[in-house]
Write an enzyme that holds these catalytic residues in place. Structure first.
Site, PDB file in Angstrom:
ATOM      1  N   GLU A 236      16.950 -15.724 -18.058  1.00 33.57           N
ATOM      2  CA  GLU A 236      15.980 -14.626 -18.304  1.00 33.57           C
ATOM      3  C   GLU A 236      16.497 -13.226 -18.206  1.00 33.57           C
ATOM      4  O   GLU A 236      15.905 -12.241 -19.015  1.00 33.57           O
ATOM      5  CB  GLU A 236      14.631 -15.068 -17.701  1.00 33.57           C
TER       6      GLU A 236
ATOM      7  N   CYS B 248       0.810  -1.078   0.222  1.00 30.60           N
ATOM      8  CA  CYS B 248      -0.045  -0.046   0.173  1.00 30.60           C
ATOM      9  C   CYS B 248       0.978   1.250  -0.138  1.00 30.60           C
ATOM     10  O   CYS B 248       1.972   1.199   0.477  1.00 30.60           O
ATOM     11  CB  CYS B 248      -0.739   0.230   1.261  1.00 30.60           C
TER      12      CYS B 248
ATOM     13  N   ASN C  81      -1.134   0.963   6.031  1.00 34.83           N
ATOM     14  CA  ASN C  81      -0.360   0.067   5.074  1.00 34.83           C
ATOM     15  C   ASN C  81       0.284  -1.119   6.138  1.00 34.83           C
ATOM     16  O   ASN C  81       0.747  -0.851   7.446  1.00 34.83           O
ATOM     17  CB  ASN C  81       0.880   0.738   4.507  1.00 34.83           C
ATOM     18  N   GLY C  82      -0.116  -2.407   6.033  1.00 32.74           N
ATOM     19  CA  GLY C  82       0.326  -3.352   6.709  1.00 32.74           C
ATOM     20  C   GLY C  82      -0.784  -4.401   7.130  1.00 32.74           C
ATOM     21  O   GLY C  82      -1.965  -4.407   6.250  1.00 32.74           O
TER      22      GLY C  82
ATOM     23  N   LYS D 213      16.994 -18.018 -13.936  1.00 29.23           N
ATOM     24  CA  LYS D 213      17.141 -16.450 -13.488  1.00 29.23           C
ATOM     25  C   LYS D 213      18.380 -15.996 -14.547  1.00 29.23           C
ATOM     26  O   LYS D 213      17.958 -14.728 -14.964  1.00 29.23           O
ATOM     27  CB  LYS D 213      17.874 -16.245 -12.133  1.00 29.23           C
TER      28      LYS D 213
ATOM     29  N   GLU E   4      16.127 -23.184 -11.083  1.00 28.59           N
ATOM     30  CA  GLU E   4      15.775 -21.679 -10.689  1.00 28.59           C
ATOM     31  C   GLU E   4      17.084 -20.897 -10.980  1.00 28.59           C
ATOM     32  O   GLU E   4      16.592 -20.190 -11.864  1.00 28.59           O
ATOM     33  CB  GLU E   4      15.000 -21.650  -9.337  1.00 28.59           C
TER      34      GLU E   4
ATOM     35  N   TRP F  31      -2.902  -2.123  -1.552  1.00 25.13           N
ATOM     36  CA  TRP F  31      -2.516  -3.622  -2.227  1.00 25.13           C
ATOM     37  C   TRP F  31      -3.159  -4.379  -1.224  1.00 25.13           C
ATOM     38  O   TRP F  31      -2.902  -4.566  -0.123  1.00 25.13           O
ATOM     39  CB  TRP F  31      -1.010  -3.683  -2.032  1.00 25.13           C
TER      40      TRP F  31
ATOM     41  N   HIS G 180      25.285 -38.656 -17.505  1.00 19.71           N
ATOM     42  CA  HIS G 180      24.230 -39.090 -18.602  1.00 19.71           C
ATOM     43  C   HIS G 180      24.343 -37.979 -19.716  1.00 19.71           C
ATOM     44  O   HIS G 180      23.334 -38.144 -20.551  1.00 19.71           O
ATOM     45  CB  HIS G 180      23.012 -39.211 -17.947  1.00 19.71           C
TER      46      HIS G 180
ATOM     47  N   LYS H 245       5.789  -9.562 -17.077  1.00 21.81           N
ATOM     48  CA  LYS H 245       5.815 -10.085 -15.658  1.00 21.81           C
ATOM     49  C   LYS H 245       4.521 -11.107 -15.554  1.00 21.81           C
ATOM     50  O   LYS H 245       4.667 -11.821 -14.783  1.00 21.81           O
ATOM     51  CB  LYS H 245       5.394  -8.922 -14.747  1.00 21.81           C
TER      52      LYS H 245
ATOM     53  N   ARG I 265       4.810   0.821  -6.319  1.00 20.89           N
ATOM     54  CA  ARG I 265       4.539  -0.284  -5.081  1.00 20.89           C
ATOM     55  C   ARG I 265       3.489  -1.293  -5.335  1.00 20.89           C
ATOM     56  O   ARG I 265       3.461  -2.189  -4.873  1.00 20.89           O
ATOM     57  CB  ARG I 265       4.361   0.653  -3.920  1.00 20.89           C
TER      58      ARG I 265
HETATM   59  C1  AGP Z   1      10.380 -16.147 -13.479  1.00 25.55           C
HETATM   60  O1  AGP Z   1      11.500 -15.378 -13.091  1.00 25.55           O
HETATM   61  C2  AGP Z   1       9.370 -15.731 -14.679  1.00 25.55           C
HETATM   62  N1  AGP Z   1       9.031 -14.191 -14.007  1.00 25.55           N
HETATM   63  C3  AGP Z   1       8.179 -16.574 -14.803  1.00 25.55           C
HETATM   64  O2  AGP Z   1       8.831 -17.895 -15.099  1.00 25.55           O
HETATM   65  C4  AGP Z   1       7.432 -16.694 -13.836  1.00 25.55           C
HETATM   66  O3  AGP Z   1       7.660 -17.267 -12.975  1.00 25.55           O
HETATM   67  C5  AGP Z   1       6.086 -17.670 -14.615  1.00 25.55           C
HETATM   68  O4  AGP Z   1       5.555 -16.816 -15.681  1.00 25.55           O
HETATM   69  C6  AGP Z   1       4.965 -17.727 -13.628  1.00 25.55           C
HETATM   70  O5  AGP Z   1       4.167 -16.688 -13.196  1.00 25.55           O
HETATM   71  P1  AGP Z   1       3.454 -16.672 -12.089  1.00 25.55           P
HETATM   72  O6  AGP Z   1       3.874 -17.189 -10.967  1.00 25.55           O
HETATM   73  O7  AGP Z   1       2.923 -15.133 -12.026  1.00 25.55           O
HETATM   74  O8  AGP Z   1       2.219 -17.621 -12.554  1.00 25.55           O
END
Ligand code: AGP
Length: 616
Positions: free
Chosen positions: A496, A2, A100-101, A493, A489, A74, A512, A611, A27
């Site tokens: 991407e 928030c 906020n909280g 990172k 993961e 939020w 393998h 995103k 935010r």
């Molecule tokens: C990961 O860093 C990416 N932003 C992407 O793989 C993301 O995790 C994926 O699109 C899933 O998004 P969500 O968690 O909002 O469902």
């Protein structure tokens, strides 16, 4: 999170507060509102949606007044809608609050207030707080500052609040615990600004006070600001800072990118993920959405996890957690595959959908498919009121706060935190986890935020390693057990945000095929924690070194063996192996961040990525 923006002074409040809310949009929020006071006339405007929607509503009205409180919400309690938006009024209409909280014990307080005749228009914890303050004020016939102080002593949770009494429009009370609040101070105390950070008032004044936890401020026009300790009313000497940051730096909390800010927020976001759920003092885990469906979870034949990307990696960690701690079979599915594969779903299956945004099209479709086949669907989302959160039968929010950087960081660790709490609870209830082990895990989880903080302190050391490998054409990530998903993961990172090709593998898989890739140009990041099949991983490292591979090893603090073999060693504090993903992922986030920055990549908005993937 928030956003709060308030003003009291000689200028017209409306433009300052509305522009201030727009400054706080970064935010992340889902609704907005403003209350304005002109003399003893008060007008309140609030709406689901954006600040631009709020401005449309206000444009048709005369928006005079030199006192205003604005808020971008939020959602944490209560879905995003007009009524749940802030500001909130007390039953008398005299007291106004923005917050906020999270007030953890709001439900108990609300029930008590209802028995004493209070009514509520919204589902928020904030409306409960303003009525608690009102009740204290009426009962004690006291000043607003004292009423706020007394009310807060019976509140559990996190807050940054600004409150005023319409009958005293030259005073604002501000209080803080856990959520940030800054107070801008004008010349000769002729005007005051209250905001979640300095961005709403930086052009008016650089004189600011940042309240510390458990402090409250009494702001009165024309008078020196007074600061008190909430618990004992002890006077605090105000520490007025001269702000040096520019607007962009303030929005990123002084960090260069949102991603780095969010990596460093993880100690706090993990606390927020387990707040009110991990009761370390009593050795219990409480989660309403699980408690209310406990027989389903205890009798589940299996758990099917559907997710994408980083959330899918969190699902893989959850597979190890549920099978190791609760002995419940788990299958982890790419949502995009699950939705088209005509999967077998049994009525005793539980489907868990994991999604930061709660809007990922493939995951939403998988949820709908699972429900159509009669499964009970549980959501682990970050965005309150998101499509997936609403589509599932129930769920648990991660409370990570908005994640602005496209690359998921705090979403991953808070997802694991929530899923670990569920696995521990079920393990103990199923008798797979003794009470003493259950309590041990609970105590250890409460230590994780501090351990994450410790790993974050290696920020600069990791930056140096990044400089060595920033031009590597490829990278391999290896891990075993709980840390195999972390290897995946870490590779994601790097891919991407730096556009370097990277792959994650179970360490034993090297033989393998992938070991054919090893030469002096191939950096290999290996997670070699002490309790995670350590000897086997050491052998894998030796196999790589024998072929001139470069090793960056994530090891448990105090490791002496890997240190002798690897080219670089990053130490993480010791913890239960089940919790190592919460620590081992941090260096991988930082490594990919610094490599991407050194390669001149757009870290917060990498090319080709969104995103939230709301399309197939
Ligand atoms: C990961 O860093 C990416 N932003 C992407 O793989 C993301 O995790 C994926 O699109 C899933 O998004 P969500 O968690 O909002 O469902």
């Amino acid at each position: 999170m928030c956003g709060i923006a308030g003003y009291l002074g000689f200028r017209k409040a409306y433009p300052i507060v509305i522009n201030g809310l727009q400054r706080l949009e970064y935010r992340g929020y889902d609704s907005a509102g403003v209350v304005l006071v002109d003399g003893n006339e008060m007008s309140l405007y609030k709406t689901k949606g954006k600040v631009s929607d709020l401005k449309k509503i206000m444009k048709q009205n005369n928006v005079e007044g030199n006192l205003a409180l604005g808020h971008t919400r939020w959602a944490t309690h209560g879905v995003p809608n007009d009524e749940n938006s802030h500001p909130h009024l007390s039953n008398s209409g005299n007291l106004v609050i923005v917050h906020n909280g999270i007030i953890e014990n709001y439900d108990t307080i609300k029930k008590e207030l209802i028995t004493r005749g209070y009514t509520f228009k919204s589902d928020t914890d904030t409306e409960v707080l303003i009525n608690l303050i009102e009740e204290v004020k009426i009962k004690n016939n006291c000043k607003l500052g004292y009423a706020v102080q007394m009310a807060l002593t019976s509140v559990v949770g996190a807050y940054a609040i600004a409150v005023f009494d319409i009958s005293k429009p030259n005073e604002i009370i501000v209080a803080k615990l856990g959520s940030p609040i800054a107070i801008g101070i004008g010349e000769n105390n002729s005007e005051f600004f209250v905001a979640s950070d300095a961005s709403p008032f930086i052009e008016y004044t650089r004189n600011a006070i940042y309240l510390e936890d458990e402090e409250m401020a009494i702001i009165k026009l024309g008078e020196e600001i007074r600061i008190r300790k909430i618990q004992d009313n002890a006077e605090v000497v105000p520490e007025i800072q001269q702000l040096k940051l520019n607007l962009e730096q303030i929005e990123k909390g002084g960090y260069d990118h949102f991603m780095l800010k969010e990596i460093h927020e993880q100690p706090q976001s993990i606390v927020d993920a387990y707040r009110g759920r991990l009761l370390a003092s009593t050795g219990m885990i409480k989660m309403g959405s699980v408690d209310n469906n406990i027989s389903r979870f205890l009798n589940a034949n299996r758990i099917v996890i559907v997710a994408c990307g980083t959330s899918w990696h969190a699902g893989l960690v959850a597979e190890y957690l549920f099978e190791d701690l609760a002995r419940i079979p788990v299958e982890v599915e790419y949502a995009s595959e699950f939705r088209y594969r005509n999967p077998i779903i049994n009525k005793d299956d539980i489907v868990i959908a994991i999604s930061q945004s709660g809007e990922t099209a493939d995951t939403l479709a998988a949820v709908k498919l699972a429900k159509s086949k009669g499964a009970f669907v549980f959501g682990v989302c970050n965005v309150v009121g998101s499509s997936i959160a609403r589509e599932t039968d129930t769920g648990a929010y991660t409370h990570a706060g908005p994640e602005i950087g496209v690359a998921s960081t705090k979403a991953f660790t808070t997802q694991i935190t929530v899923l670990a709490l569920i696995a521990l609870k079920l393990g103990n209830l199923k008798g797979e986890l003794s009470n003493s082990m259950y309590n041990h895990y609970i105590q250890e989880m409460s230590l994780i935020p501090a351990k994450v903080e410790e790993v974050l302190k290696m920020d600069k050391e990791i930056e140096k390693i990044a400089a060595i490998y920033k031009d590597a054409p490829n990278c391999l990530y290896l891990g075993r057990g709980f840390n195999f998903p972390v290897a995946l993961e870490g590779a994601l990172k790097l891919k991407e945000i730096s556009y370097i090709h990277a792959e994650g593998y179970p360490a034993a898989e090297m033989k393998h095929g992938p070991i054919a890739l090893i030469d002096e140009h191939m950096p290999v990041i290996v997670i070699a924690t002490k309790k995670g099949h350590y000897d086997k991983v050491v052998s894998n490292i030796q196999e790589i070194k024998a072929r001139n591979g470069k090793i960056i090893a994530i090891v448990t603090k105090g490791d002496t063996i890997v240190r002798e073999i690897a080219d670089h060693v990053i130490e993480i504090p010791e913890t239960e192996e089940a919790f190592t993903p919460l620590l081992s992922t941090i260096p991988l986030q930082l490594l990919s961040y610094y490599i991407a920055v050194m390669r001149g990549c757009n870290v917060d908005q990498p090319r080709n990525l969104a995103k939230s993937v709301t399309v197939e």
